[in-house]
Design an enzyme around this catalytic site. Structure first.
Site, mmCIF file in Angstrom:
data_model
loop_
_atom_site.group_PDB
_atom_site.id
_atom_site.type_symbol
_atom_site.label_atom_id
_atom_site.label_comp_id
_atom_site.label_asym_id
_atom_site.label_seq_id
_atom_site.Cartn_x
_atom_site.Cartn_y
_atom_site.Cartn_z
ATOM 1 N N GLU A 60 -14.896 15.951 -15.644
ATOM 2 C CA GLU A 60 -16.211 16.231 -14.936
ATOM 3 C C GLU A 60 -15.706 16.652 -13.427
ATOM 4 O O GLU A 60 -16.663 17.902 -12.931
ATOM 5 C CB GLU A 60 -17.178 15.386 -14.847
ATOM 6 C CG GLU A 60 -17.950 15.213 -16.334
ATOM 7 C CD GLU A 60 -17.059 14.532 -17.532
ATOM 8 O OE1 GLU A 60 -15.983 14.124 -17.195
ATOM 9 O OE2 GLU A 60 -17.591 14.358 -18.587
ATOM 10 N N HIS A 129 -23.992 6.419 -22.368
ATOM 11 C CA HIS A 129 -24.638 7.538 -22.667
ATOM 12 C C HIS A 129 -26.305 7.731 -22.634
ATOM 13 O O HIS A 129 -26.743 8.773 -22.815
ATOM 14 C CB HIS A 129 -24.386 8.116 -24.159
ATOM 15 C CG HIS A 129 -23.035 8.078 -24.553
ATOM 16 N ND1 HIS A 129 -22.292 6.955 -24.780
ATOM 17 C CD2 HIS A 129 -21.963 8.896 -24.684
ATOM 18 C CE1 HIS A 129 -21.279 6.974 -25.139
ATOM 19 N NE2 HIS A 129 -20.650 8.444 -24.925
#
Lengths: 326, 394
Positions: A60, A129
């Site tokens: 990321e 998540h």
């Protein structure tokens, strides 16, 4: 008017952006060949090619940083991060670069970057998540934080976000992807500065955004049958907050419940609450109430996950307590 | 909050006519409440001194809620000096477990002895909005009763204070709500009461002749109308038919204590009330006429009394000049009979083998078969006819 899902609206927004401007491209994990972990970009690679729909390595920090660089160099990148939990790996890029470079360069560099990411719980994806951390990003000056809660906003917020010379983060709640709604395809875009009253009412203002909007509307419906008229406000823009709309509503209803899927401590709900106390204290006829997620890492087990989340029932209970204290 | 009928669940106080410290006598009107049937004046039941007005204005209060606190003769004063507002605080009943914080919710909903919003430190609990409005209205929070958590004064407690006044009383009823109330009562009547119906045509020739003569010597305001004669005839006839006058409740008939006739008044703008005229059999014709005028006027402008709303033992509807010829009434539960008069109209009428044109009125009776039979009902209507044919006896 066309009826489509929120997921389809996100895709159509990206398609339209790719068609409208050759500088637009999208990158992220598994978005090209696989079509995106929530299938938002399914088919786009075939339509627009691997140059403009780019799969990235699982880093990321690297691909958000690349997106910032591309934006500074004149492109209009859309970066997809699978979920807000993973975005923390890119927090340094988002906060120390994207949000600060326009400021630190004295305006010489714009960062017209859009980062999309999924947020929220409800799909049993457990504690790595499922969180709602958009409130953290709303803390950072230099960013515009959007939370489309309706299919129309999902379809039309992207264009003005790309047009913004500063970085914009779009938070898509995972429980909204399958929601259907009407979209005016010919709309030129929506404003990304104002909150909206999604249901007018007189007795109490329920302030929410994103995935909690449907729950708040369901609660308002239940409350209506109980004779309580709840006004539901969709914040839409989490930074900068449109306190004008919110404060005007609370000044009218004199009561307020804030619904936020984030944890209560240090939440966006806390910020809205504090600002209301600062601005309309003398209009309040009851303490402001908040309905937030339980302060635990999001559980995996379905019943525990549901127990941890704001739902219509808890919103109804909070509103009743505020409107008719027992 | 007294019940003003079996269908009433709640009402709002719209005006206080007394203030703390006032001495009141049994029967005095002390407060005006607004119900589905309009603004009603409530009388006090005892000789007493008003100690505190508890009910906030313009707030829906359930039947049974405390409106005010009175001190009857012999009860000790709860305060040293009635002058200071602080001293008018409610008697703080058996030391409530009241902590300044946290607001343990669930306290003062107009319960007897509910704690005032003042905390131990003397700080009056109030919402910021209520505090601001009270200041705008020039009201002292300490004199107000708080309905919120921990006795906090809320906006609702200030509604109607300092400014709003009698204006509300005009036309002060909700037509839709009244329609619901009428619907509920009539549906119950049709469902539960086994009605039987009787009808009769009565010549009004003698009655109207007498009325014409009687009015010659009366001023315009004091003139008698046919309605007064009809009402008087019903009242006297009921003395001979007690099983038409009273209530059917809990599976048994209970005769009315006195003949209190509910007189149906159509309201402008729709709706209907039937306030009671008390002791109709004991009032002479002039007293009856003025009672009729008075109650009709007050029914229309708002200002009926509690007793008028609940005391009727039987109901009369008179359709008047522009009405139909006959009416088949629906009994107002828990009453057991209703009498209806149509309009007075000229009709061919046989007298001693000759046909004459005479003013005729159709009178009808709906009565409860659980209490009486058609035989008695027929005798009752015949008695009304006899009385109207002998108007001097009225």
């Amino acid at each position: 008017m066309t009826t489509m899902t929120y997921r389809e609206a996100c895709k159509q927004a990206i398609r339209a952006a790719l068609q409208a401007d050759p500088r637009v491209f999208m990158m992220g994990e598994d978005i090209a060949a696989y079509g995106g972990c929530y299938a938002v970009s399914k088919g786009l690679c075939a339509e627009f090619g691997a140059e403009r729909i780019r799969d990235t390595p699982l880093s990321e920090s690297a691909f958000v940083g690349a997106g910032i660089g591309a934006a500074m160099a004149g492109m209009r990148p859309i970066v997809e991060i699978m979920t807000v939990n993973f975005s923390l790996l890119a927090l340094d890029q988002i906060m120390n670069n994207a949000a600060t470079i326009p400021h630190m360069s004295g305006g010489q560099f714009a960062v017209p970057l859009v980062i999309r990411m999924a947020t929220g719980a409800g799909r049993q994806l457990a504690a790595q998540h499922s969180h709602s951390l958009e409130g953290w990003y709303a803390h950072i000056p230099g960013l515009r934080i959007l939370a489309p809660a309706t299919v129309e906003d999902a379809r039309h917020m992207l264009a003005p976000a790309l047009a913004d010379p500063n970085p914009v983060l779009l938070f898509e709640h995972v429980m909204l992807y399958n929601v259907e709604g009407d979209v005016d395809e010919h709309l030129e875009g929506v404003d990304i500065t104002h909150a909206r009253i999604r249901r007018p009412g007189n007795d109490v203002t329920v302030i929410t955004y994103g995935g909690s909007l449907p729950r708040a509307l369901a609660a308002a419906e239940t409350l209506a049958s109980d004779g309580i008229s709840a006004e539901v406000i969709d914040l839409r823009v989490l930074r900068p907050l449109d306190m004008g709309t919110v404060a005007a509503s609370v000044a009218r209803t004199h009561r307020c419940v804030i619904v936020d899927e984030g944890w209560k401590s240090g939440s966006l709900a806390a910020e809205v609450c504090a600002r209301l106390v600062e601005s309309v204290f003398y209009e309040l006829d009851a303490p402001i109430a908040r309905v937030c997620a339980a302060e635990v890492p999001m559980p995996y087990a379905a019943h525990l996950e549901q127990a941890a989340l704001p739902n219509a029932e808890r919103i109804v209970a909070a509103v009743r307590q505020v409107v008719r204290p027992a | 909050m007294p019940s003003l009928g079996p269908d009433m669940e709640s009402a709002r106080v719209v005006e206080w006519l007394v203030k703390p410290g006032d001495a009141v006598r049994r029967g005095d009107v002390i407060v005006v409440v607004e119900t589905d049937k309009g603004a009603i004046e409530i009388e006090v039941f005892e000789d007493a001194v008003v100690e505190a007005l508890v009910a906030p204005l313009d707030t829906e209060l359930a039947v049974g809620a405390v409106l005010a606190r009175l001190r009857t003769k012999g009860e000790s004063e709860h305060q040293a000096s009635p002058d200071t507002p602080k001293a008018q605080a409610l008697p703080v009943a058996p030391a409530p477990a009241f902590r300044p914080e946290p607001p343990s919710v669930s306290t003062a909903r107009l319960d007897a002895g509910a704690p005032r919003g003042a905390t131990d430190s003397g700080h009056q609990r109030a919402s910021p909005a209520a505090r601001k409005r009270a200041a705008d209205l020039g009201l002292d929070l300490a004199t107000l009763h708080g309905s919120g958590p921990g006795g906090a004064v809320l906006l609702a407690d200030l509604a109607g204070l300092g400014g709003v006044s009698r204006g509300r009383r005009a036309g002060g009823f909700d037509a839709a709500a009244m329609r619901r109330v009428i619907g509920t009562a009539m549906a119950r009547a049709k469902r539960e009461i086994p009605h039987y119906y009787l009808g009769q045509q009565i010549s009004m020739a003698a009655a109207l002749d007498w009325l014409g003569r009687a009015n010659e010597n009366r001023s315009v305001e004091a003139r008698l109308l046919p309605a007064a004669l009809l009402l008087r005839a019903v009242g006297l006839a009921l003395t001979k038919a007690p099983s038409l006058n009273g209530y059917y409740e809990d599976g048994a008939f209970r005769a009315g204590e006195g003949i209190h006739v509910g007189w149906a008044v159509a309201l402008r703008g729709g709706g209907l009330v039937a306030p009671a005229i008390h002791d109709v059999d004991k009032l002479n014709i002039d007293a009856l006429m003025s009672a009729l005028r008075d109650v009709v006027a007050r029914a229309r402008r708002g200002g009926l009394r509690r007793s008028e709303m609940v005391d009727a033992t039987v109901t009369v509807t008179s359709l008047g000049e522009r009405g139909a010829d006959t009416v088949q009434p629906i009994i107002h539960p828990p009453q057991v009979a209703m009498i209806g008069f149509g309009r007075i109209v000229e009709r061919p009428w046989a007298v001693a083998g000759q046909v004459q044109v005479q003013p005729v009125i159709g009178v009808s009776l709906a009565a409860d078969h659980r209490v009486s039979d058609g035989h008695l009902g027929s005798q009752f209507l015949s008695e009304i006819e006899r009385l109207l044919n002998a108007p001097e006896s009225l």
